[in-house]
Each structure stands twice: as C-alpha cells, then as structure tokens.
Design an enzyme around this catalytic site. Structure first.
Site, PDB file in Angstrom:
ATOM      1  CD  GLU A 210      -2.870  -1.200   0.120  1.00  0.00           C
ATOM      2  OE1 GLU A 210      -3.100  -0.118  -0.480  1.00  0.00           O
ATOM      3  OE2 GLU A 210      -3.416  -2.263  -0.195  1.00  0.00           O
ATOM      4  CB  CYS A 244      -1.395   7.325   1.682  1.00  0.00           C
ATOM      5  SG  CYS A 244      -2.723   6.232   2.235  1.00  0.00           S
TER       6      CYS A 244
END
Length: 466
Positions: A210, A244
C-alpha cells in the site's frame, strides 16, 4: 537477531500445530482486539494527540471507529468467510466435489506507517487474524507514543502463541526482512516498497504493498467553487495533510482557479479560524525531518493562501500554492502535508493527458456538475481509488477495497478483502475412490470415439448449486 529468530520460531511452531486455525480461536482474538480498543480509548486518543496533535474526535473517526468496524464485521461474518466455496464442474468431474478452501498463509508480517498509526496497523491485523494466521506487527518507530502502546498494551490482550510485536527503525526492519515470511503487507512509500518487495522476492513471499503517490484532483469549470473548496480543503488538511489518499494537487483552468482561491480561503477560515495555529482541529507534522522537508516545498510556485510555519510546534498553515510548474519539487514528490498546489490546464483532455503521463496514483478525484465529465475522468484514467465530487470518505466503507495500482501499490484490503488477502485460495477436487469404470474413458490408447467424448466432456461446463 536471536530474539527475532526465537520469536519467529515460536510463532511458526504454533501455526504448524494448528493453534490459530479453529474459528473459535480466531473469534477469540478478534473479540480481544475489540476489547483493546474499548478499554484503552482514552489512552489511544492521548497517544494520537501526542504523536500527531490529533483531536479526540479526529482520532475517533479516522482511527478508533474504523478499526472497531473492521473487528465487528469480521466477527459477524467469520463463519461465512471461512466456508468452502463450491466451484463449477465439467462432465468429466460431474460426480466429484470441486471447491475453493480459504486457508491461512502461515506467518504474516505487517509493517505499518506513522500517519495513521492505529488504523493502518490494526485494520490489516483484523484480516490476518480472521484468516487464521500468526502475525508479526512492526509499528512505525516514528509515531513513538502509539508504538509504545501497541508494543506494551496490545500484547496483553492477544494470545502470545500466535502474535508478536517487533520494534525498531530501518536497520531492524531490514534485519527482519531477511527472514522468511509467508505473507507481507507493507504500507509506506514507493521507495521503501521496492526494498520490501526485493527482500520478499528472495523467499518468493507474496506481498501487498500500500504505497503513496501524487493524487490528482481535477476541478471542472462547471462547478460550484465553494462546494468544491469545502470538500477539497477538508480532505487535504485533515491530519495536517498526512494522508496517503489525500488530494495532492489540483488541476483546473486559470478561470476556475480565480474562483476557487477565495472559496478555499473561506473554507480554511471556516474550518480553522483566523488563526489556524490555535485551532484544536488542525494537526501537526510528525517530526522535524518532515517539517523541514515540507517547509522547503513552500518555496515552490507562489503562496496564495497560508504559508506560515512554526518550527517549535512543527506547525505549517493550510497552504495553497499557485503558478506551480510541473518540474518543481512540490510536483515531483508526494507532499504528505498541508500544502495544496494548483496547476493550470486548459481542458479536461489536457488534465487527463497530464495525469496519464505520470505514475498511476493511489487516488484520483474529479469535481464537476456534469456527470459526463466525472465519468470521462473515471473511464480514461487509472488509479487505486476514485472519488467523484467527493474525497476519501470511501475509506469508511468496509465494502470497498483499499489498494493501489502500479507505482501506488499492489493488492488490496479492508473488510472481506482483508480476509481474502491473508488467505490462500486453495483449489480442491474430491473424487470418489471407486467408479473406475466411468473414468476409464480418460486412459489411452485413445480411439476416435474416446477422443471425441473427452473433448466434448472438457468443453461442457455444468452449473453448481450454491
């Protein structure tokens, strides 16, 4: 190194003995994780405030509640998720039983980041425990207060035969990665993601990465600027921009920029007051290293809103930059802070070309009163996640996966996707020990008739009753 080896050996022995496989054990661990969140709510809010200056409410909605939702979902659905999934057969296997069994990989390593140090550690942990794995957690050493709670308090709740927390910085993580794991989930930067993937490749260990990237946000001329400004500002400056999936830059026409700037100023003032530094709802930069990096980015383009900073508090004001060039540092690296550049484009086509020239982002956003514009952006680009007239509120949905594509990562998790990620989907066919006469058609020598029958049987698929 002996400590690491001893810990991994202990966990492997527990897994090989089958301790973590039964549904009762998995459910017990999930309930214990739920108790950890409930019993230590105040402590966790305090540690998140200490690490990132998060308000109690922001900690609740972005960390504690989302973790609890994952635990509750897994507990409600564990039996169903664990069940074998019947599979269709053909004529040759008509009397056999075909199914997919979801079995645990074994020893799982979860390497978590510092920006959402509870959420991004415990949400994947829920999936790994639900899938019946033994788990090693490596929380970030940068979010020190949260790391301490995860290392000292969480192990008091979980069964130590199948769970461990290992601490340290980059050097210790590098040593940890020298060991063989059966699955690794890493959340962090693409740079470190490559290091993790390289280490995993030595053992042929599957990975979920990720990663981050520069998430575009296209704002169409056909929009209400204040609505767009409200939504973009909330998602950009939430957690001081250290998210993010936050919008990393805006693409819009010069005309829309002129309408958007006063609307963004209005939104920032509404959210954080005339003095954002005194707002209880605006976080701080995690450490001095990140603060210095971000302050340097303020020199890119021209500051249109904000730009103030205070090193003693690691404070950077909600900032908007204009006249930004694509070659400047603020457009070359993920910002990960409360800075929002605006880049001028002349049309939707130019915006799409701009996005498609760059690495595929973790998230992409499009704002327009025209659904056709939003759908064009969705159809003609690629990203891990997409928001049309909305920010990263999709992160609250356990029904949707989180995952990147290309430079922004690989694999996915959240909800049932987490369980599936940490489960090996084993193809199984159980055949009758007898009935050999019916199966002899498969064996040579092949006559023209048997060739025709086998070919027909292989081409015939039958439906499975679910």
């Amino acid at each position: 190194m002996d400590h690491i080896e001893d810990t991994l050996q202990r966990l492997r022995e527990a897994f090989n003995a089958g301790r973590t496989r039964p549904a009762t054990f998995r459910a017990a661990q999930l309930r214990a994780l739920g108790r950890f969140l409930q019993d230590n709510k105040q402590l966790l809010q305090d540690t998140l405030a200490q690490d990132l200056h998060k308000s109690a409410f922001e900690s609740d909605i972005s960390e504690l509640i989302l973790c609890k939702n994952e635990v509750d979902l897994a507990l409600r659905n564990l039996q169903a998720w664990m069940q074998d999934k019947p599979a269709a057969t053909n004529v040759l296997t008509k009397l056999d039983s075909a199914f997919i069994r979801k079995e645990p990989f074994g020893l799982v390593l979860i390497i978590a980041p510092w920006n959402y140090p509870l959420n991004l550690t415990l949400v994947p942990l829920v999936g790994a425990l639900a899938a019946g794995n033994c788990v090693v957690l490596k929380p970030s050493e940068i979010s020190k207060a949260t790391e301490k709670v995860l290392a000292e308090v969480l192990p008091q709740y979980l069964d130590q035969s199948g769970f461990a927390v290992l601490l340290g910085g980059p050097q210790e993580t590098e040593q940890l990665l020298e060991h063989k794991f059966d699955y690794i989930l890493f959340t962090g930067s693409p740079r470190v993601g490559r290091i993790v993937m390289t280490a995993a490749a030595k053992h042929l260990t599957p990975v979920t990465l990720e990663l981050g990237g520069k998430n575009p946000c296209y704002v169409d001329d056909n929009c209400d600027p204040q609505t767009v400004a409200n939504r973009v500002a909330w998602f950009r400056y939430f957690n001081a921009g250290q998210t993010c999936v936050a919008p990393d830059y805006i693409l819009c026409s010069p005309e829309t920029q002129e309408r958007l700037l006063p609307a963004l100023q209005t939104a920032i003032t509404r959210f954080y007051g005339n003095d954002p530094q005194s707002s209880p709802d605006l976080g701080r930069i995690i450490n001095q290293k990140q603060f210095q990096r971000l302050r340097a980015l303020l020199g890119c383009g021209r500051v249109a809103i904000g730009g103030q900073s205070d090193e003693s508090q690691r404070y950077i004001a909600p900032t908007v930059l204009v006249d930004v060039q694509e070659t400047e540092p603020v457009m070359q690296e993920e910002i990960f802070g409360p800075i929002l550049p605006i880049v001028s484009v002349r049309s939707l086509d130019e915006a799409i070309d701009f996005i498609n020239r760059r690495e595929k982002p973790l998230a992409l956003y499009a704002f327009s009163n025209s659904s056709q514009v939003v759908n064009q952006m969705l159809d003609r680009t690629s990203s891990g996640n997409f928001g049309g007239n909305e920010g990263f509120i999709y992160m609250t949905l356990t029904s949707l996966p989180l995952g990147g594509v290309g430079n922004s990562g690989m694999g996915r998790y959240h909800g049932k996707f987490s369980f599936d990620t940490f489960s090996h989907h084993r193809a199984c066919l159980l055949s009758h020990a007898g009935l050999e006469k019916l199966k002899e058609i498969r064996y040579p020598p092949y006559t023209a008739w048997t060739q025709q029958m086998i070919s027909w049987a292989l081409a015939s698929q039958s439906c499975t009753l679910l």
